[in-house]
Design a protein around this motif. Structure first.
Motif, PDB file in Angstrom:
ATOM      1  N   GLU A   1      83.158   9.679  62.579  1.00  0.00           N
ATOM      2  CA  GLU A   1      82.996  11.180  62.968  1.00  0.00           C
ATOM      3  C   GLU A   1      83.824  11.063  64.260  1.00  0.00           C
ATOM      4  O   GLU A   1      84.596  12.504  64.689  1.00  0.00           O
ATOM      5  CB  GLU A   1      81.264  11.295  62.503  1.00  0.00           C
ATOM      6  N   HIS A   2      83.525  10.873  65.261  1.00  0.00           N
ATOM      7  CA  HIS A   2      83.751  10.714  66.487  1.00  0.00           C
ATOM      8  C   HIS A   2      85.349  10.468  66.556  1.00  0.00           C
ATOM      9  O   HIS A   2      86.059  10.710  67.328  1.00  0.00           O
ATOM     10  CB  HIS A   2      82.902  10.029  67.582  1.00  0.00           C
ATOM     11  N   ASN A   3      85.734  10.159  66.122  1.00  0.00           N
ATOM     12  CA  ASN A   3      87.571   9.930  66.107  1.00  0.00           C
ATOM     13  C   ASN A   3      87.820  10.960  65.829  1.00  0.00           C
ATOM     14  O   ASN A   3      89.396  11.525  66.530  1.00  0.00           O
ATOM     15  CB  ASN A   3      88.003   9.023  65.010  1.00  0.00           C
ATOM     16  N   PHE A   4      87.525  12.221  65.006  1.00  0.00           N
ATOM     17  CA  PHE A   4      88.002  13.409  65.458  1.00  0.00           C
ATOM     18  C   PHE A   4      88.390  14.358  66.924  1.00  0.00           C
ATOM     19  O   PHE A   4      88.775  15.710  66.849  1.00  0.00           O
ATOM     20  CB  PHE A   4      87.437  14.561  64.309  1.00  0.00           C
ATOM     21  N   ALA A   5      87.789  13.142  67.610  1.00  0.00           N
ATOM     22  CA  ALA A   5      88.361  13.982  69.140  1.00  0.00           C
ATOM     23  C   ALA A   5      89.190  13.805  69.364  1.00  0.00           C
ATOM     24  O   ALA A   5      89.752  14.420  71.027  1.00  0.00           O
ATOM     25  CB  ALA A   5      86.928  13.886  70.348  1.00  0.00           C
ATOM     26  N   PHE A   6      89.642  13.388  68.886  1.00  0.00           N
ATOM     27  CA  PHE A   6      91.218  12.963  69.113  1.00  0.00           C
ATOM     28  C   PHE A   6      92.420  13.799  67.755  1.00  0.00           C
ATOM     29  O   PHE A   6      92.425  12.927  66.956  1.00  0.00           O
ATOM     30  CB  PHE A   6      91.148  11.521  69.119  1.00  0.00           C
ATOM     31  N   LEU A   7      92.796  14.066  68.818  1.00  0.00           N
ATOM     32  CA  LEU A   7      94.450  14.850  67.352  1.00  0.00           C
ATOM     33  C   LEU A   7      95.080  14.125  67.069  1.00  0.00           C
ATOM     34  O   LEU A   7      95.689  12.872  67.868  1.00  0.00           O
ATOM     35  CB  LEU A   7      94.473  16.179  68.045  1.00  0.00           C
TER      36      LEU A   7
ATOM     37  N   GLN B   1      82.376  17.199  70.971  1.00  0.00           N
ATOM     38  CA  GLN B   1      82.446  17.713  72.215  1.00  0.00           C
ATOM     39  C   GLN B   1      81.307  17.901  73.037  1.00  0.00           C
ATOM     40  O   GLN B   1      80.053  17.089  73.383  1.00  0.00           O
ATOM     41  CB  GLN B   1      83.204  18.164  72.825  1.00  0.00           C
ATOM     42  N   ASP B   2      80.188  18.146  72.070  1.00  0.00           N
ATOM     43  CA  ASP B   2      78.494  18.295  72.457  1.00  0.00           C
ATOM     44  C   ASP B   2      77.778  17.277  71.872  1.00  0.00           C
ATOM     45  O   ASP B   2      77.010  17.307  73.123  1.00  0.00           O
ATOM     46  CB  ASP B   2      78.478  19.700  71.088  1.00  0.00           C
TER      47      ASP B   2
ATOM     48  N   ASN C   1      78.437  15.170  74.993  1.00  0.00           N
ATOM     49  CA  ASN C   1      77.968  16.910  75.970  1.00  0.00           C
ATOM     50  C   ASN C   1      78.237  16.684  76.904  1.00  0.00           C
ATOM     51  O   ASN C   1      77.742  17.278  78.311  1.00  0.00           O
ATOM     52  CB  ASN C   1      76.713  15.473  76.968  1.00  0.00           C
ATOM     53  N   VAL C   2      79.347  17.375  76.304  1.00  0.00           N
ATOM     54  CA  VAL C   2      80.416  18.121  76.886  1.00  0.00           C
ATOM     55  C   VAL C   2      79.907  20.270  76.899  1.00  0.00           C
ATOM     56  O   VAL C   2      79.250  20.528  75.809  1.00  0.00           O
ATOM     57  CB  VAL C   2      81.442  18.478  76.662  1.00  0.00           C
ATOM     58  N   GLY C   3      79.925  20.794  77.718  1.00  0.00           N
ATOM     59  CA  GLY C   3      78.784  21.643  78.400  1.00  0.00           C
ATOM     60  C   GLY C   3      78.754  22.256  79.340  1.00  0.00           C
ATOM     61  O   GLY C   3      79.315  22.346  79.963  1.00  0.00           O
TER      62      GLY C   3
ATOM     63  N   MET D   1      83.576  20.442  81.469  1.00  0.00           N
ATOM     64  CA  MET D   1      84.432  18.965  81.478  1.00  0.00           C
ATOM     65  C   MET D   1      83.495  17.875  82.505  1.00  0.00           C
ATOM     66  O   MET D   1      83.210  18.150  83.556  1.00  0.00           O
ATOM     67  CB  MET D   1      85.712  19.073  81.731  1.00  0.00           C
ATOM     68  N   HIS D   2      83.505  16.024  81.801  1.00  0.00           N
ATOM     69  CA  HIS D   2      83.594  15.785  82.642  1.00  0.00           C
ATOM     70  C   HIS D   2      84.317  15.929  83.644  1.00  0.00           C
ATOM     71  O   HIS D   2      85.972  15.342  83.953  1.00  0.00           O
ATOM     72  CB  HIS D   2      83.524  14.092  82.117  1.00  0.00           C
TER      73      HIS D   2
END
Length: 504
Positions: free
Chosen positions: A79-85, A320-321, A325-327, A412-413
Motif C-alpha cells: 500500500e505504501h508504494n503508492f506514495a511514489f508515482l 501521506q497522512d 504523518n504529513v499534515g 511537509m517533513h
C-alpha cells in the motif's frame, strides 16, 4: 552561446563523475546507520558483478531509493508504494530491460535497475542544466546571469538526490522543459511536459498555474492594447478571447492533472476492488515481509482499507497522512530542530528572493504582475536599472517558489524542503546567481567565453564559478555564504545520505 553550452555540459558531467566518486569514498569509509527504513528484499542470487556493483553504487540506493527500485522490480505490491508515482520506476525498468539487457549475464535485475538509475539521472541532470540555461536566457534576458545560474545548478545543494535512485532529476527536467516551452508559446508541448511531471511527482499538478497565469497575462495585455483602439464589436472580441483562454486553461489543466488522477484510480482499483489472492499472486518472500512489517497488500478476501470509504478515496493522501504523518504543522516538534536547521538556508534564500523582488515595486506584485513594472533607480546619479532578476517575467516564478516554500514549511517533513525546492523552481539558482553578480561584479564581469581553459590534467574546466571558489579568501562574505552553502550541502548530502544517515 555555443561555448557557454559546452562549458555547462562539461561542468555538469564533471559534477556527476565527482558525485559518483565521492559516493564511493564516503560509502566505503563511513559505516551504514541501521535506520528504520524500508529495505527492498533481494530475491536473486548475487554474482560477482552484483557484489561489485553493490560496493560501488549502493550509496545511491538508500532511503526512498529503495521504494523506487522495489516498484521498478516488483510493481505496486504494498500500500505504501503508492506514495511514489510511476513514471520514474517504469523508466528504470525500461532502461534495465533494453539498454542494459546485454549485462544480464553479469548483473541481476536489481543491480541493472540501480545502474540504470545512476546512468539515467546523470544524463537527465546534464540535460536539465542545458534547459535551465535556455530558460534563464528567455526569462531573464541576461545570458551571463543564465550561465552563472546553470553553473550553480551543477553544485545544487540537493546534489545526492539528483544521482541516487530518486525522481528529482526527471521531475526537474520535465518541469523546466515545460516552463521553457510555455515561455516560447508552445502550449501543447508545455502541457505535455507538465503532464509527464505530474506522473513523476504529485507537486507537478501545481505547474498548471503557469498555464493559467500565461493566459491571464495574455488577456490583460489584449485588454490594455484594445482599450486604446476604437474598434467595432470590441466587447465581443474580448469575450471571444476570454472564452478561448478559459477553454485552453481547462483543457490544459485536465491534461496536466490526468496522470495523477489515473494513478489514484489505479490505487483504488488495486485495494478497494482487489482481484488478487496474495498467497498465489505475490512471491512468498514479499508476502512474508508484509507479515513481518505489517505492510498492507491487496487481498480480495479481506475488507477494503478505511480510505476506500472516504468521499474522495485518494490512496496518495491517505499514505501521506497515515504512513508519513504529513499534515499542517505536524512536524513542529522540538526533536526536529536539527532538521529545521538543515532546511534553514533554503528557507532563508526563498524568503529573501521573494522579499527582494517585491520591495522593488510592491504595487506591481499587488496587481499580480499584470501591469508594466517600473524598475526603480538606486540614486539620482546612478541610472543603472536593477538586475534582470527583477524584470516582469520573473514574477510568476517567484509566486510559484513562494507557494512551494510556504506549503513545505507548513505541511511537509522539513528536511525534504531543500530537494523539494531545488528540483521544482529555478528561483534558487537565479537568485543565488543574482546575489553573486551583485557582490562580485569585478570577478564576474569577464565574459564566460573568454574564461575557459583546462588545467594541466585536461579534465576540470575553469569558469566564473570555479574562479570564485579558487579565490575564496578574496570573496565577500555574501559570496562565501552562498558558495559555502552549495558546496557544503553538495558534499554533506553525499556523506550522510549514502550511509542511511538523516539526509532524506
Amino acid at each position: 552561446m555555443a561555448s557557454d553550452l559546452q562549458l555547462i555540459v562539461h561542468f555538469a558531467l564533471c559534477s556527476r563523475i565527482l558525485t559518483i566518486l565521492f559516493q564511493m569514498v564516503f560509502n566505503s569509509l563511513i559505516p551504514d546507520h541501521r535506520a528504520d527504513a524500508f529495505q527492498a528484499p533481494q530475491l536473486h542470487n548475487l554474482s560477482i558483478g552484483d557484489e561489485l556493483l553493490e560496493i560501488l553504487l549502493s550509496g545511491f540506493s538508500c532511503w526512498d531509493a529503495q521504494h523506487f527500485l522495489f516498484i521498478a522490480e516488483f510493481g505496486y505490491v504494498y500500500e505504501h508504494n503508492f506514495a511514489f508515482l510511476p513514471l520514474f520506476p517504469v523508466s528504470l525498468r525500461v532502461v534495465a530491460e533494453t539498454v542494459l539487457s546485454p549485462l544480464r549475464c553479469f548483473l541481476n535485475l536489481h543491480s541493472r535497475l540501480l545502474l540504470s538509475a545512476v546512468l539515467l539521472n546523470a544524463v537527465i541532470f546534464i540535460l536539465s542544466a542545458v534547459v535551465l540555461y535556455h530558460l534563464g536566457g528567455v526569462v531573464l534576458r541576461d545570458r551571463r546571469l543564465a550561465f552563472l545560474s546553470s553553473l550553480l545548478f551543477c553544485l545544487t545543494p540537493a546534489n545526492v538526490f539528483m544521482s541516487a535512485a530518486y525522481s528529482e532529476s526527471m521531475f526537474m527536467l520535465l518541469t523546466f522543459g515545460g516552463m521553457l516551452n510555455l515561455e516560447k508559446g508552445w502550449l501543447v508541448t508545455s502541457c505535455f511536459l507538465f503532464s509527464l511531471s505530474a506522473a513523476v511527482r504529485s507537486n507537478g499538478i501545481v505547474n498548471a498555474g503557469f498555464l493559467l497565469y500565461s493566459q491571464l497575462k495574455l488577456c490583460s495585455l489584449y485588454v490594455r492594447h484594445k482599450s486604446t483602439v476604437m474598434e467595432k464589436d470590441l466587447y465581443k472580441s474580448w469575450l471571444n478571447l476570454i472564452l478561448r483562454s478559459v477553454l485552453l486553461v481547462a483543457a490544459g489543466t485536465m491534461m496536466i492533472v490526468l496522470p495523477f488522477v489515473l494513478f489514484q484510480y489505479y490505487g483504488y482499483r488495486t485495494f478497494c476492488k482487489p482481484t488478487m489472492n496474495p498467497a498465489v499472486d505475490i512471491p512468498q518472500p514479499l508476502l512474508q515481509l508484509a507479515r513481518n512489517k505489517g505492510y498492507h497488500v491487496p487481498d480480495k478476501e479481506s475488507d477494503p482499507p478505511i480510505w476506500c470509504h472516504h468521499q474522495y478515496p485518494s490512496i496518495y493522501s491517505y499514505i501521506q497522512d497515515a504512513y508519513w504523518n504529513v499534515g499542517f504543522l505536524r512536524y513542529y516538534q522540538l526533536r526536529q530542530l536539527p532538521n529545521f536547521l538543515l532546511a534553514f538556508p533554503v528557507m532563508a534564500l526563498g524568503v529573501w528572493a521573494a522579499w527582494q523582488y517585491v520591495i522593488v515595486d510592491p504595487w506591481y506584485c499587488v496587481q499580480l504582475g499584470l501591469t508594466r513594472r517600473k524598475l526603480l533607480e538606486k540614486t539620482e546619479k546612478d541610472r543603472k536599472p536593477h538586475s534582470s532578476f527583477h524584470i516582469d517575467q520573473v514574477f510568476v516564478y517567484i509566486v510559484h517558489a513562494t507557494v512551494l516554500l510556504v506549503f513545505g514549511i507548513c505541511f511537509m517533513h522539513i528536511q525534504v524542503l531543500t530537494r523539494f525546492l531545488a528540483s521544482s523552481s529555478p528561483i534558487l539558482y537565479w537568485f543565488s546567481a543574482h546575489l553573486l553578480q551583485k557582490v562580485e561584479p569585478g570577478r564576474l564581469a569577464q565574459d564566460s567565453a573568454t574564461s575557459i581553459y583546462r588545467n594541466k590534467f585536461g579534465i576540470f574546466p575553469r569558469n566564473q564559478l570555479t574562479t570564485l571558489l579558487q579565490d575564496w579568501n578574496g570573496c565577500s562574505l555574501t559570496a562565501r555564504c552562498i558558495l559555502g552553502y552549495f558546496v557544503l550541502y553538495w558534499l554533506l548530502g553525499l556523506a550522510l545520505h549514502c550511509n542511511f544517515l538523516p539526509w532524506t
